[in-house]
Design a protein around this motif. Structure first.
Motif, PDB file in Angstrom:
ATOM      1  N   ARG A 120       0.835  -1.207   0.000  1.00  0.00           N
ATOM      2  CA  ARG A 120       0.000   0.000   0.000  1.00  0.00           C
ATOM      3  C   ARG A 120       0.870   1.258   0.000  1.00  0.00           C
ATOM      4  O   ARG A 120       0.553   2.254  -0.679  1.00  0.00           O
ATOM      5  CB  ARG A 120      -0.910  -0.016   1.224  1.00  0.00           C
ATOM      6  N   TRP A 122       3.949   1.561  -1.267  1.00  0.00           N
ATOM      7  CA  TRP A 122       4.550   1.764  -2.602  1.00  0.00           C
ATOM      8  C   TRP A 122       3.525   2.386  -3.555  1.00  0.00           C
ATOM      9  O   TRP A 122       3.877   3.259  -4.367  1.00  0.00           O
ATOM     10  CB  TRP A 122       5.047   0.434  -3.170  1.00  0.00           C
ATOM     11  N   SER A 123       2.279   1.968  -3.441  1.00  0.00           N
ATOM     12  CA  SER A 123       1.230   2.534  -4.306  1.00  0.00           C
ATOM     13  C   SER A 123       1.000   4.007  -3.990  1.00  0.00           C
ATOM     14  O   SER A 123       0.823   4.832  -4.904  1.00  0.00           O
ATOM     15  CB  SER A 123      -0.073   1.744  -4.135  1.00  0.00           C
ATOM     16  N   ASP A 124       1.013   4.369  -2.705  1.00  0.00           N
ATOM     17  CA  ASP A 124       0.801   5.762  -2.310  1.00  0.00           C
ATOM     18  C   ASP A 124       1.941   6.656  -2.810  1.00  0.00           C
ATOM     19  O   ASP A 124       1.704   7.772  -3.294  1.00  0.00           O
ATOM     20  CB  ASP A 124       0.685   5.871  -0.788  1.00  0.00           C
ATOM     21  N   ALA A 126       3.940   6.032  -5.378  1.00  0.00           N
ATOM     22  CA  ALA A 126       3.843   6.104  -6.839  1.00  0.00           C
ATOM     23  C   ALA A 126       2.759   7.088  -7.269  1.00  0.00           C
ATOM     24  O   ALA A 126       2.920   7.815  -8.260  1.00  0.00           O
ATOM     25  CB  ALA A 126       3.567   4.709  -7.403  1.00  0.00           C
ATOM     26  N   ALA A 127       1.638   7.131  -6.528  1.00  0.00           N
ATOM     27  CA  ALA A 127       0.560   8.057  -6.861  1.00  0.00           C
ATOM     28  C   ALA A 127       1.002   9.505  -6.678  1.00  0.00           C
ATOM     29  O   ALA A 127       0.606  10.390  -7.454  1.00  0.00           O
ATOM     30  CB  ALA A 127      -0.660   7.759  -5.984  1.00  0.00           C
ATOM     31  N   ASN A 128       1.831   9.773  -5.667  1.00  0.00           N
ATOM     32  CA  ASN A 128       2.333  11.130  -5.437  1.00  0.00           C
ATOM     33  C   ASN A 128       3.414  11.531  -6.433  1.00  0.00           C
ATOM     34  O   ASN A 128       3.704  12.716  -6.580  1.00  0.00           O
ATOM     35  CB  ASN A 128       2.873  11.264  -4.010  1.00  0.00           C
ATOM     36  N   GLU A 130       3.248  10.437  -9.694  1.00  0.00           N
ATOM     37  CA  GLU A 130       2.633  10.424 -11.017  1.00  0.00           C
ATOM     38  C   GLU A 130       2.171  11.822 -11.431  1.00  0.00           C
ATOM     39  O   GLU A 130       1.563  12.560 -10.658  1.00  0.00           O
ATOM     40  CB  GLU A 130       1.450   9.459 -11.024  1.00  0.00           C
ATOM     41  N   SER A 171       8.371   2.727 -11.410  1.00  0.00           N
ATOM     42  CA  SER A 171       8.491   4.159 -11.127  1.00  0.00           C
ATOM     43  C   SER A 171       9.689   4.785 -11.825  1.00  0.00           C
ATOM     44  O   SER A 171       9.884   5.998 -11.730  1.00  0.00           O
ATOM     45  CB  SER A 171       8.586   4.400  -9.612  1.00  0.00           C
TER      46      SER A 171
END
Length: 485
Positions: A120, A122-124, A126-128, A130, A171
């Motif tokens: 979770r 790593w996803s957060d 990556a979202a920041n 993007e 990423s």
């Protein structure tokens, strides 16, 4: 801008604050990232003890009880922060570098323990990342290793490592190689070692500061060692070529144990270590071949032949991996090029030197020997006729060569972790062929006429065939035989 990262294992004054303050002064630090402060509220007065004299600014994430807590401290003359993003496991600074005005995103990360929580996180992150352009720097305690050779004395979690490697690959991040030590975390008095702390950067950052050095410093007030990212430009000569792949650190342990096997029987624990290292190497190769390498080939097939950012990032990463930023010499880290070169020269001079300048003469009167004239013929300079006979060419200066050092393991720290290779400016087969032609002329003088192996016009099977024919003939003649050895 030099950056210091440290899992402080509890924010308090006294020795820890003076330790960080001394590191900041000694390494000209522009920003400090601390993890596991274990504090709910931080004050400017308390943070000033860590920063020392001079202006600073800071942002922090409060801990959850006695767990977690993040702190960024930076010099406002180096970095101008415009906004922040605060989450439980990362602290993001969005700003600009003073002077160049480039946009930069600085992540201070402290990863949780559970696999699902890590995924979770790593996803957060990556979202920041993007949708933004600029420079990205991720630093902190990621609480995970990327491969088996980054952990010693504890279990390796393949699923967590695969998720982390997927995040880095997707990423577009690159990791600087470590200098000074292989591991950043030591527990149970050195029985458990792992590489949990690291610097991850984007391609633009990596290409901008290709000569940056990430060094692991001694840690004595925390089980984590501080790591420093510093921009350096050591004046070594350029390397003529590079090694394609790094060798797993398990090979060192295998080499040591195999040498021990020649002298004695291995103990039960050593036999287990030997088997585990062999098994680990096979697992690493299988995982890399089926995962990261395969995806790299796909990306290379799309972008590899173009003059793209991906192409330059691959080349620059390989240059950085092979670059020698410094060496551990007599238990001290030395980065001054003149001293490093002197140490390397002395090391290999001793390795390739001969202890006995005068070899003892071997007197065997019953052996065939070459005459003085034949000996002189073997060591005389090559003639132009001999070179033409082997269809070779010796250009001016072809006797010189380039020598470089390539790492034998990941994150090399001492000269023993490098191997020398050289690029010779002449085809070696030309020399070996010319020498072979000379040897042909004098071999008959020292080799018995009964020898059949490795002789032109004869076959190694001639001996057994002749013996077989003689035995068949003797049996027909009914001659009694007696064999002796």
């Amino acid at each position: 801008m030099n950056v210091l990262s440290l899992n402080i294992r509890g924010y308090n004054g006294g020795e820890k604050s003076s330790w960080v303050r001394d590191l900041k002064k000694r390494h000209y630090i522009g920003a400090v990232a601390l993890q596991e402060t274990k504090k709910g509220i931080l004050t400017d007065l308390g943070v000033a003890n860590y920063w020392g004299p001079g202006n600073f600014k800071m942002e922090y994430v409060s801990s959850s009880g006695q767990s977690g807590g993040l702190l960024w401290i930076w010099d406002p003359a180096v970095l101008e922060v415009e906004s922040t993003v605060k989450e439980r496991n990362f602290l993001l600074l969005k700003g600009k570098l003073i002077g160049s005005g480039e946009q930069i995103f600085l992540f201070n990360v402290y990863a949780p323990q559970k696999t699902t929580a890590k995924r979770r996180l790593w996803s957060d992150i990556a979202a920041n990342m993007e949708g933004f352009g600029g420079l990205f720097l991720l630093v902190g305690d990621f609480n995970i290793v990327r491969s088996l050779d980054e952990r010693k004395g504890s279990n390796f979690k393949a699923t967590c490592a695969r998720n982390f490697n997927d995040f880095i690959f997707n990423s577009g991040l690159v990791e600087y190689p470590l200098q000074g030590k292989k591991f950043t975390c030591s527990r149970e008095n050195g029985k458990k070692l792992s590489k949990l702390d690291r610097f991850l950067v984007c391609d633009n950052f990596f290409n901008k500061w290709l000569d940056a050095c990430v060094r692991v410093l001694p840690g004595y007030l925390s089980d984590h060692s501080p790591i420093v990212l510093s921009v350096v430009d050591l004046k070594y000569r350029p390397k003529p070529f590079r090694e394609n792949e790094l060798i797993s650190s398990a090979l060192i342990e295998l080499e040591r144990l195999e040498q021990e096997m020649e002298n004695r029987e291995l103990e039960e624990e050593e036999q287990w270590i030997l088997a585990e290292n062999r098994k680990g190497i096979k697992e690493i190769e299988a995982r890399r071949n089926s995962d990261v390498k395969q995806r790299s080939r796909v990306k290379w097939s799309i972008d590899g032949d173009e003059n793209s950012r991906f192409f330059h990032s691959v080349i620059n990463k390989r240059k950085a991996l092979n670059k020698i930023q410094g060496l551990n010499i007599d238990s001290a880290w030395i980065s001054k090029p003149a001293k490093v070169k002197k140490h390397i020269f002395a090391f290999f001079r001793d390795k390739f030197g001969e202890d006995l300048p005068d070899r003892p003469d071997l007197i065997c009167e019953n052996f065939k020997q070459l005459s003085d004239e034949d000996k002189e013929f073997l060591v005389s300079p090559f003639t132009s006729t001999e070179i033409k006979d082997v269809r070779g060419v010796f250009n001016s200066g072809s006797g010189s060569s380039f020598i470089t050092l390539v790492p034998k393991i990941k994150d090399p720290v001492s000269i023993n972790n490098y191997r020398p290779i050289n690029l010779v400016g002449v085809v070696s087969k030309v020399i070996s062929k010319a020498l072979a032609n000379r040897m042909k002329e004098i071999l008959s003088k020292v080799i018995s006429v009964s020898q059949s192996a490795f002789i032109k016009g004869k076959c190694i099977l001639d001996g057994p065939l002749i013996v077989g024919e003689i035995l068949s003939w003797l049996k027909k003649k009914k001659v009694k035989l007696s064999f002796s050895r």
